[in-house]
Write a protein that holds these residues in place. Structure first.
Motif, short mmCIF file in Angstrom:
data_model
loop_
_atom_site.label_atom_id
_atom_site.label_comp_id
_atom_site.label_asym_id
_atom_site.label_seq_id
_atom_site.Cartn_x
_atom_site.Cartn_y
_atom_site.Cartn_z
N GLN A 14 0.84 -1.19 0.00
CA GLN A 14 0.00 0.00 0.00
C GLN A 14 0.88 1.24 0.00
O GLN A 14 1.86 1.32 0.74
CB GLN A 14 -0.93 0.00 1.20
N ALA A 15 0.51 2.19 -0.84
CA ALA A 15 1.28 3.42 -0.98
C ALA A 15 0.86 4.43 0.08
O ALA A 15 -0.33 4.62 0.33
CB ALA A 15 1.07 4.01 -2.37
N GLU A 16 1.82 5.04 0.70
CA GLU A 16 1.57 6.11 1.67
C GLU A 16 1.77 7.43 0.94
O GLU A 16 2.84 8.00 0.92
CB GLU A 16 2.58 5.99 2.83
N SER A 17 0.69 7.90 0.29
CA SER A 17 0.78 9.15 -0.46
C SER A 17 -0.61 9.74 -0.63
O SER A 17 -1.58 9.25 -0.07
CB SER A 17 1.42 8.91 -1.83
N ASP A 18 -0.69 10.79 -1.42
CA ASP A 18 -1.97 11.44 -1.70
C ASP A 18 -2.90 10.52 -2.48
O ASP A 18 -4.11 10.65 -2.40
CB ASP A 18 -1.76 12.72 -2.52
N HIS A 19 -2.35 9.62 -3.28
CA HIS A 19 -3.13 8.71 -4.10
C HIS A 19 -3.27 7.37 -3.39
O HIS A 19 -2.29 6.65 -3.22
CB HIS A 19 -2.46 8.50 -5.46
N LEU A 20 -4.50 7.05 -2.96
CA LEU A 20 -4.71 5.78 -2.29
C LEU A 20 -4.53 4.63 -3.26
O LEU A 20 -4.89 4.73 -4.43
CB LEU A 20 -6.13 5.73 -1.71
N GLY A 21 -3.98 3.55 -2.79
CA GLY A 21 -3.80 2.39 -3.63
C GLY A 21 -2.52 1.66 -3.29
O GLY A 21 -1.96 1.81 -2.21
N CYS A 24 3.90 -1.14 -6.86
CA CYS A 24 4.83 -2.26 -7.01
C CYS A 24 6.24 -1.77 -6.68
O CYS A 24 6.71 -0.78 -7.26
CB CYS A 24 4.79 -2.79 -8.45
N PRO A 25 6.92 -2.44 -5.74
CA PRO A 25 8.28 -2.01 -5.40
C PRO A 25 9.30 -2.28 -6.49
O PRO A 25 10.36 -1.66 -6.52
CB PRO A 25 8.60 -2.81 -4.14
N ASP A 26 8.97 -3.17 -7.43
CA ASP A 26 9.92 -3.50 -8.50
C ASP A 26 9.79 -2.59 -9.72
O ASP A 26 10.77 -2.03 -10.18
CB ASP A 26 9.77 -4.95 -8.93
N CYS A 27 8.56 -2.46 -10.25
CA CYS A 27 8.41 -1.70 -11.50
C CYS A 27 7.70 -0.35 -11.31
O CYS A 27 7.64 0.45 -12.25
CB CYS A 27 7.68 -2.54 -12.55
N GLY A 28 7.14 -0.10 -10.13
CA GLY A 28 6.51 1.19 -9.87
C GLY A 28 5.06 1.30 -10.32
O GLY A 28 4.44 2.35 -10.20
N TYR A 29 4.50 0.20 -10.85
CA TYR A 29 3.10 0.21 -11.29
C TYR A 29 2.19 0.52 -10.09
O TYR A 29 2.40 0.02 -9.00
CB TYR A 29 2.74 -1.15 -11.89
N ARG A 30 1.19 1.37 -10.32
CA ARG A 30 0.24 1.72 -9.27
C ARG A 30 -1.17 1.31 -9.67
O ARG A 30 -1.52 1.36 -10.84
CB ARG A 30 0.21 3.24 -9.03
N CYS A 31 -1.97 0.89 -8.68
CA CYS A 31 -3.38 0.62 -8.95
C CYS A 31 -4.17 0.80 -7.65
O CYS A 31 -3.60 0.90 -6.57
CB CYS A 31 -3.60 -0.77 -9.54
N ASN A 32 -5.47 0.85 -7.80
CA ASN A 32 -6.35 0.94 -6.63
C ASN A 32 -7.51 -0.05 -6.79
O ASN A 32 -8.59 0.17 -6.28
CB ASN A 32 -6.84 2.36 -6.40
N ASP A 33 -7.26 -1.15 -7.50
CA ASP A 33 -8.30 -2.14 -7.75
C ASP A 33 -8.88 -2.71 -6.46
O ASP A 33 -10.07 -2.97 -6.37
CB ASP A 33 -7.77 -3.29 -8.61
N CYS A 34 -8.04 -2.93 -5.46
CA CYS A 34 -8.52 -3.54 -4.22
C CYS A 34 -9.36 -2.57 -3.39
O CYS A 34 -9.97 -2.96 -2.41
CB CYS A 34 -7.36 -4.09 -3.40
#
Length: 78
Positions: A14-21, A24-34
């Motif tokens: 889980q990312a600790e930032s303004d964008h919830l979601g 990925c620690p390897d490629c940086g892909y972000r999502c909020n599907d869950c």
């Protein structure tokens, strides 16, 4: 929720930032599907839902008393 990256399959955190979601620690892909459908319900629409019969407490309670075999969605395939 434990998610795997759609791009590389790595376990996401889980990312600790303004964008919830998640990120990925390897490629940086972000999502909020869950987190759901990524939609926001307006105040007006939320007020309208109060009158939706699907959310009437009596209808919700009655749905727990129904026999699953009588439900239209029931499928007896193995």
């Amino acid at each position: 929720m434990r998610c795997s990256c759609k791009q590389c399959g790595t376990y996401m955190i889980q990312a600790e930032s303004d964008h919830l979601g998640c990120i990925c620690p390897d490629c940086g892909y972000r999502c909020n599907d869950c987190l759901g459908t990524n939609t926001v319900v307006s105040r007006e629409r939320l007020k309208d839902l109060a009158f939706d019969p699907r959310f009437d407490p009596e209808n919700i309670a009655a749905s727990f008393d129904e026999d699953p075999e009588d439900a239209e969605w029931f499928d007896d395939r193995p």
